[in-house]
Design a protein around this motif. Structure first.
Motif, PDB file in Angstrom:
ATOM      1  N   PHE A 133       0.824  -1.207   0.000  1.00 44.70           N
ATOM      2  CA  PHE A 133       0.000   0.000   0.000  1.00 44.70           C
ATOM      3  C   PHE A 133       0.860   1.260   0.000  1.00 44.70           C
ATOM      4  O   PHE A 133       0.531   2.256  -0.638  1.00 44.70           O
ATOM      5  CB  PHE A 133      -0.940   0.003   1.208  1.00 44.70           C
ATOM      6  N   HIS A 134       1.971   1.198   0.721  1.00 44.76           N
ATOM      7  CA  HIS A 134       2.861   2.355   0.760  1.00 44.76           C
ATOM      8  C   HIS A 134       3.463   2.626  -0.619  1.00 44.76           C
ATOM      9  O   HIS A 134       3.663   3.785  -1.015  1.00 44.76           O
ATOM     10  CB  HIS A 134       3.982   2.120   1.776  1.00 44.76           C
ATOM     11  N   MET A 135       3.702   1.559  -1.375  1.00 41.13           N
ATOM     12  CA  MET A 135       4.320   1.716  -2.682  1.00 41.13           C
ATOM     13  C   MET A 135       3.334   2.247  -3.729  1.00 41.13           C
ATOM     14  O   MET A 135       3.682   3.091  -4.562  1.00 41.13           O
ATOM     15  CB  MET A 135       4.882   0.375  -3.143  1.00 41.13           C
ATOM     16  N   ILE A 136       2.070   1.763  -3.682  1.00 46.73           N
ATOM     17  CA  ILE A 136       1.117   2.108  -4.744  1.00 46.73           C
ATOM     18  C   ILE A 136       0.266   3.336  -4.423  1.00 46.73           C
ATOM     19  O   ILE A 136      -0.367   3.883  -5.327  1.00 46.73           O
ATOM     20  CB  ILE A 136       0.202   0.911  -5.051  1.00 46.73           C
ATOM     21  N   LEU A 137       0.221   3.768  -3.162  1.00 43.72           N
ATOM     22  CA  LEU A 137      -0.598   4.919  -2.789  1.00 43.72           C
ATOM     23  C   LEU A 137       0.280   6.143  -2.526  1.00 43.72           C
ATOM     24  O   LEU A 137       1.017   6.163  -1.533  1.00 43.72           O
ATOM     25  CB  LEU A 137      -1.433   4.613  -1.541  1.00 43.72           C
ATOM     26  N   PRO A 138       0.195   7.150  -3.382  1.00 41.64           N
ATOM     27  CA  PRO A 138       1.008   8.362  -3.161  1.00 41.64           C
ATOM     28  C   PRO A 138       0.678   9.041  -1.828  1.00 41.64           C
ATOM     29  O   PRO A 138       1.557   9.631  -1.189  1.00 41.64           O
ATOM     30  CB  PRO A 138       0.632   9.263  -4.347  1.00 41.64           C
TER      31      PRO A 138
ATOM     32  N   ILE B 196     -10.009  -0.540   6.687  1.00 42.53           N
ATOM     33  CA  ILE B 196     -10.959   0.552   6.414  1.00 42.53           C
ATOM     34  C   ILE B 196     -10.552   1.843   7.121  1.00 42.53           C
ATOM     35  O   ILE B 196     -10.427   2.899   6.482  1.00 42.53           O
ATOM     36  CB  ILE B 196     -12.396   0.130   6.801  1.00 42.53           C
ATOM     37  N   PRO B 197     -10.327   1.841   8.445  1.00 38.51           N
ATOM     38  CA  PRO B 197      -9.905   3.092   9.097  1.00 38.51           C
ATOM     39  C   PRO B 197      -8.543   3.584   8.616  1.00 38.51           C
ATOM     40  O   PRO B 197      -8.332   4.791   8.489  1.00 38.51           O
ATOM     41  CB  PRO B 197      -9.854   2.711  10.585  1.00 38.51           C
ATOM     42  N   LEU B 198      -7.635   2.658   8.336  1.00 33.42           N
ATOM     43  CA  LEU B 198      -6.286   3.053   7.915  1.00 33.42           C
ATOM     44  C   LEU B 198      -6.315   3.711   6.541  1.00 33.42           C
ATOM     45  O   LEU B 198      -5.665   4.751   6.317  1.00 33.42           O
ATOM     46  CB  LEU B 198      -5.367   1.833   7.900  1.00 33.42           C
ATOM     47  N   LEU B 199      -7.058   3.136   5.604  1.00 38.24           N
ATOM     48  CA  LEU B 199      -7.159   3.727   4.274  1.00 38.24           C
ATOM     49  C   LEU B 199      -7.923   5.050   4.321  1.00 38.24           C
ATOM     50  O   LEU B 199      -7.622   5.982   3.560  1.00 38.24           O
ATOM     51  CB  LEU B 199      -7.842   2.751   3.320  1.00 38.24           C
ATOM     52  N   ALA B 200      -8.903   5.121   5.210  1.00 38.45           N
ATOM     53  CA  ALA B 200      -9.689   6.353   5.330  1.00 38.45           C
ATOM     54  C   ALA B 200      -8.807   7.533   5.740  1.00 38.45           C
ATOM     55  O   ALA B 200      -8.902   8.620   5.150  1.00 38.45           O
ATOM     56  CB  ALA B 200     -10.820   6.158   6.343  1.00 38.45           C
ATOM     57  N   VAL B 201      -7.947   7.338   6.738  1.00 40.17           N
ATOM     58  CA  VAL B 201      -7.094   8.447   7.168  1.00 40.17           C
ATOM     59  C   VAL B 201      -6.039   8.765   6.114  1.00 40.17           C
ATOM     60  O   VAL B 201      -5.600   9.925   5.985  1.00 40.17           O
ATOM     61  CB  VAL B 201      -6.422   8.153   8.523  1.00 40.17           C
ATOM     62  N   VAL B 202      -5.633   7.755   5.341  1.00 41.14           N
ATOM     63  CA  VAL B 202      -4.665   8.006   4.264  1.00 41.14           C
ATOM     64  C   VAL B 202      -5.296   8.879   3.195  1.00 41.14           C
ATOM     65  O   VAL B 202      -4.715   9.889   2.753  1.00 41.14           O
ATOM     66  CB  VAL B 202      -4.170   6.676   3.646  1.00 41.14           C
ATOM     67  N   PHE B 203      -6.517   8.559   2.763  1.00 38.74           N
ATOM     68  CA  PHE B 203      -7.169   9.303   1.689  1.00 38.74           C
ATOM     69  C   PHE B 203      -7.689  10.665   2.139  1.00 38.74           C
ATOM     70  O   PHE B 203      -7.881  11.564   1.306  1.00 38.74           O
ATOM     71  CB  PHE B 203      -8.315   8.475   1.101  1.00 38.74           C
ATOM     72  N   THR B 204      -7.938  10.828   3.428  1.00 40.72           N
ATOM     73  CA  THR B 204      -8.400  12.134   3.935  1.00 40.72           C
ATOM     74  C   THR B 204      -7.250  13.025   4.377  1.00 40.72           C
ATOM     75  O   THR B 204      -7.475  14.146   4.828  1.00 40.72           O
ATOM     76  CB  THR B 204      -9.368  11.946   5.121  1.00 40.72           C
ATOM     77  N   GLY B 205      -6.031  12.525   4.278  1.00 42.90           N
ATOM     78  CA  GLY B 205      -4.874  13.337   4.637  1.00 42.90           C
ATOM     79  C   GLY B 205      -4.685  13.528   6.129  1.00 42.90           C
ATOM     80  O   GLY B 205      -3.984  14.447   6.554  1.00 42.90           O
ATOM     81  N   THR B 206      -5.285  12.668   6.926  1.00 41.57           N
ATOM     82  CA  THR B 206      -5.145  12.789   8.391  1.00 41.57           C
ATOM     83  C   THR B 206      -4.310  11.664   8.982  1.00 41.57           C
ATOM     84  O   THR B 206      -4.254  11.497  10.198  1.00 41.57           O
ATOM     85  CB  THR B 206      -6.535  12.785   9.060  1.00 41.57           C
ATOM     86  N   ALA B 207      -3.665  10.869   8.142  1.00 39.39           N
ATOM     87  CA  ALA B 207      -2.892   9.720   8.616  1.00 39.39           C
ATOM     88  C   ALA B 207      -1.592  10.166   9.280  1.00 39.39           C
ATOM     89  O   ALA B 207      -1.042  11.219   8.966  1.00 39.39           O
ATOM     90  CB  ALA B 207      -2.576   8.786   7.455  1.00 39.39           C
ATOM     91  N   SER B 208      -1.133   9.354  10.224  1.00 40.99           N
ATOM     92  CA  SER B 208       0.167   9.574  10.863  1.00 40.99           C
ATOM     93  C   SER B 208       0.742   8.206  11.238  1.00 40.99           C
ATOM     94  O   SER B 208      -0.004   7.231  11.404  1.00 40.99           O
ATOM     95  CB  SER B 208       0.040  10.460  12.101  1.00 40.99           C
ATOM     96  N   VAL B 209       2.038   8.143  11.368  1.00 45.63           N
ATOM     97  CA  VAL B 209       2.706   6.875  11.665  1.00 45.63           C
ATOM     98  C   VAL B 209       2.281   6.326  13.019  1.00 45.63           C
ATOM     99  O   VAL B 209       1.931   5.151  13.161  1.00 45.63           O
ATOM    100  CB  VAL B 209       4.238   7.044  11.615  1.00 45.63           C
ATOM    101  N   LEU B 210       2.258   7.180  14.054  1.00 48.91           N
ATOM    102  CA  LEU B 210       1.918   6.714  15.398  1.00 48.91           C
ATOM    103  C   LEU B 210       0.455   6.289  15.502  1.00 48.91           C
ATOM    104  O   LEU B 210       0.131   5.340  16.219  1.00 48.91           O
ATOM    105  CB  LEU B 210       2.232   7.793  16.430  1.00 48.91           C
TER     106      LEU B 210
END
Length: 618
Positions: A109-114, A190-204
């Motif tokens: 996912f890290h490789m294919i999702l900018p 689902i929650p992990l992809l949601a925060v990635v696509f909404t720009g609210t994701a963080s490593v921690l």
């Protein structure tokens, strides 16, 4: 394996065995190379964090495994009291497969999702999004997926593999067929992809969500109740948003109730809550102290042996002890564990068994074999053993057997020291020498007329020598000191059976501690080495036959056997441990320690009568 395995049941890397971790190697190399070619200010934190996250998850699981096994061995809050056997340990030995799978998906996912690149370390908004999405769609969808998996078609092809474990351990939570584990990952993504696509994701936040899933999974399957009641008293609605180990345990015993993931609210909404949920929780939380009838007191051998204990690595504990190269890689953990053991001031309960109505426990003195050899440790070790015996006496234990070096003659006169210090004790101290001698004598091949006798002249050694002479078997000794000492200890009329040196070396050697490698090299081809000591001789000859240390197979009715006793095979116990069990079963009201020893024929017949059988020696 499921009862009727369906498509994608097997894990794709099953045939790789322990080399399965190489699947992640290309991704790890890629991330390391990326860091090397980029400046520190351009490092991708998520890419760097994958391996540490996976390692932390492995450690987290292991902590839960050890904690659960410690509590179910000696604690009073155990939920399910049924037997856990080797079959389950083997079935659950691939618990790390899901961690590899998760790591692989994260890298992909890290490789294919900018949007997954260059994430910040922390974002509070993402934590809120993950929490809300988990509480609503994830928990809701899991509930109905779980109910669907209990339909006979899917259950027989997939979910029955998980439910084969009635007595759950923390790692039971992640034991599923490959297809089922993929379905769960998609759900939790689902929650992990949601925060990635909404720009609210963080490593921690992402790592924290994985930790939350692992924590709740492990807790729900740990088979002991640990959630305090005051939590629900202070905040009553908590019972709808957090399950307890006893809540989920009912799902494994009743099957058609308590389907929820971590939040029981959906079971309440759809009326699938087990009626005994509250009563089981309160009963288990209150607990009941169990007093064993028999305690076996042993100790770790080498530093690595701590991982072989039941509280250590489950897969290692389920096999005979042998040194593993990969254990050397975690030597700092080994050293810390040894220091903690040294600081521990009492015996630790590591195992609980049952044979008919006889309840048994194994206690471990936190001292290693090397420490028993040090003169300045003698007083402290004796104090630990005595403390364990007194504790067992206070708890109403009937018999305590001394294993390995806990019964050393130089240390405590084969346990006789404690009986002398506490003459009014009701507990019976057993060193097991009578049964050990009987096992050795029944291991001597029929028709043997002469044996080579070599080893330290312990209580058991002298008893074996006496039994050999009484049977008319001549003993050849190659050590002058042993020859002179043994001649003094045996009756005068049996002295003719002792021979110092011999023109022809016998092909049956009865050996104890102190057998040197060069002595083994002098043995004829095909020599049988039959040990009478607690520790087996080091195997140096492939053209000779090495017998097990005195031991017997346990009856099928002996419950909760899922770890090996030191270097012995599965469902095999040392004669010294069995002697304590037989003592308890027979109700013998005498000590077997110090200078006293049970009649070998009597204790042998008793052991056979209770279902213990001789080993199939080579």
């Amino acid at each position: 394996m499921a009862s009727k395995p369906g498509p994608l049941t097997e894990w794709p890397w099953k045939k790789l065995g322990n080399f399965k971790y190489l699947i992640l190697a290309p991704w790890v190399v890629r991330s390391v190379y990326s860091c090397m070619v980029k400046g520190e200010e351009n490092w991708d934190l998520l890419e760097l964090a994958v391996v540490p996250i996976l390692l932390i998850r492995l450690v987290h699981h292991q902590i839960w495994i050890s904690l659960s096994r410690f509590q179910t061995a000696g604690g009073k809050h155990r939920i399910v009291s049924k037997s856990l056997e080797f079959e389950q340990v083997d079935r659950e030995s691939n618990w790390d497969d899901q961690i590899i799978l998760n790591g692989l998906f994260i890298y992909i996912f890290h490789m294919i999702l900018p949007q997954a690149k260059n994430l910040p370390l922390w974002n509070s908004n993402g934590v809120v999004v993950i929490a809300l999405l988990h509480a609503a769609p994830v928990e809701f969808l899991y509930y109905w997926l779980h109910r669907a998996l209990h339909h006979h078609y899917l259950y027989s092809r997939y979910h029955s593999h998980h439910h084969a474990s009635i007595v759950t351990e923390p790692i039971t939570a992640v034991i599923h067929p490959f297809a089922e584990e993929v379905a769960y990952f998609i759900l939790f993504a689902i929650p992990l992809l949601a925060v990635v696509f909404t720009g609210t994701a963080s490593v921690l936040a992402m790592a924290g969500y994985l930790f939350y899933i692992d924590f709740m999974n492990n807790m729900g399957h740990c088979n002991f109740e640990l959630v305090p009641k005051w939590l629900f008293d202070v905040f009553p609605p908590l019972k709808y948003i957090m399950y307890t180990p006893s809540f989920h345990s009912l799902h494994h015993t009743q099957f058609r109730t308590n389907y929820s993931l971590f939040m029981p609210i959906y079971d309440y909404l759809y009326s699938t809550v087990d009626k005994s949920t509250d009563s089981l929780y309160e009963t288990t939380l209150k607990g009941e102290e169990e007093t064993p009838d028999v305690v076996h007191l042993t100790h770790p051998t080498t530093l690595q042996s701590i991982y072989h204990l039941r509280l250590g690595f489950a897969s290692l504990a389920s096999r005979p002890y042998s040194s593993k190269w990969y254990i050397l890689m975690i030597w700092p953990v080994t050293i810390v564990s040894a220091l903690l053991a040294w600081l521990c001031g009492k015996a630790i309960t590591v195992e609980r068994n049952k044979l008919m109505k006889l309840k048994m426990q194994t206690w471990v003195i936190p001292r290693f074999s090397l420490q028993f050899m040090l003169s300045y440790e003698k007083e402290e070790i004796n104090g630990l053993i005595e403390k364990a015996i007194v504790e067992a006496e206070d708890r109403g234990v009937k018999v305590i057997s001394l294993g390995l070096l806990n019964q050393g003659e130089e240390l405590n006169r084969s346990g006789g020291l404690y009986v002398m210090k506490h003459p009014n004790m009701k507990i019976r101290v057993v060193d097991g020498s009578g049964l050990a001698v009987a096992v050795v004598m029944h291991s001597i091949p029929e028709g043997t007329k002469q044996v080579l006798f070599r080893g330290k002249l312990t209580k058991s050694a002298c008893a074996v020598a006496l039994a050999l002479c009484q049977k008319g078997i001549q003993m050849v000794l190659i050590n002058k000191d042993e020859y002179e000492l043994l001649k003094l200890r045996l009756p005068t009329d049996l002295g003719s059976f002792l021979v110092f040196h011999h023109s022809k070396t016998p092909e049956v050697w009865v050996v104890g501690d102190g057998l040197r490698e060069e002595e083994q090299k002098a043995a004829p081809r095909g020599t049988r080495f039959i040990p009478f000591s607690q520790f087996p001789p080091k195997i140096t000859r492939k053209d000779c036959i090495y017998y097990s240390t005195p031991a017997m197979k346990v009856p099928k009715s002996l419950e909760n056997m899922h770890s090996c006793e030191n270097w012995l095979p599965r469902r095999v116990m040392s004669a010294w441990r069995i002697a304590g069990i037989v003592h308890g079963l027979e109700g013998w009201d005498l000590n077997e320690c110090g200078g006293s020893m049970m009649d070998t024929a009597k204790v042998w017949r008793a052991a056979l009568r209770h279902g213990f059988t001789p080993l199939d020696q080579p």
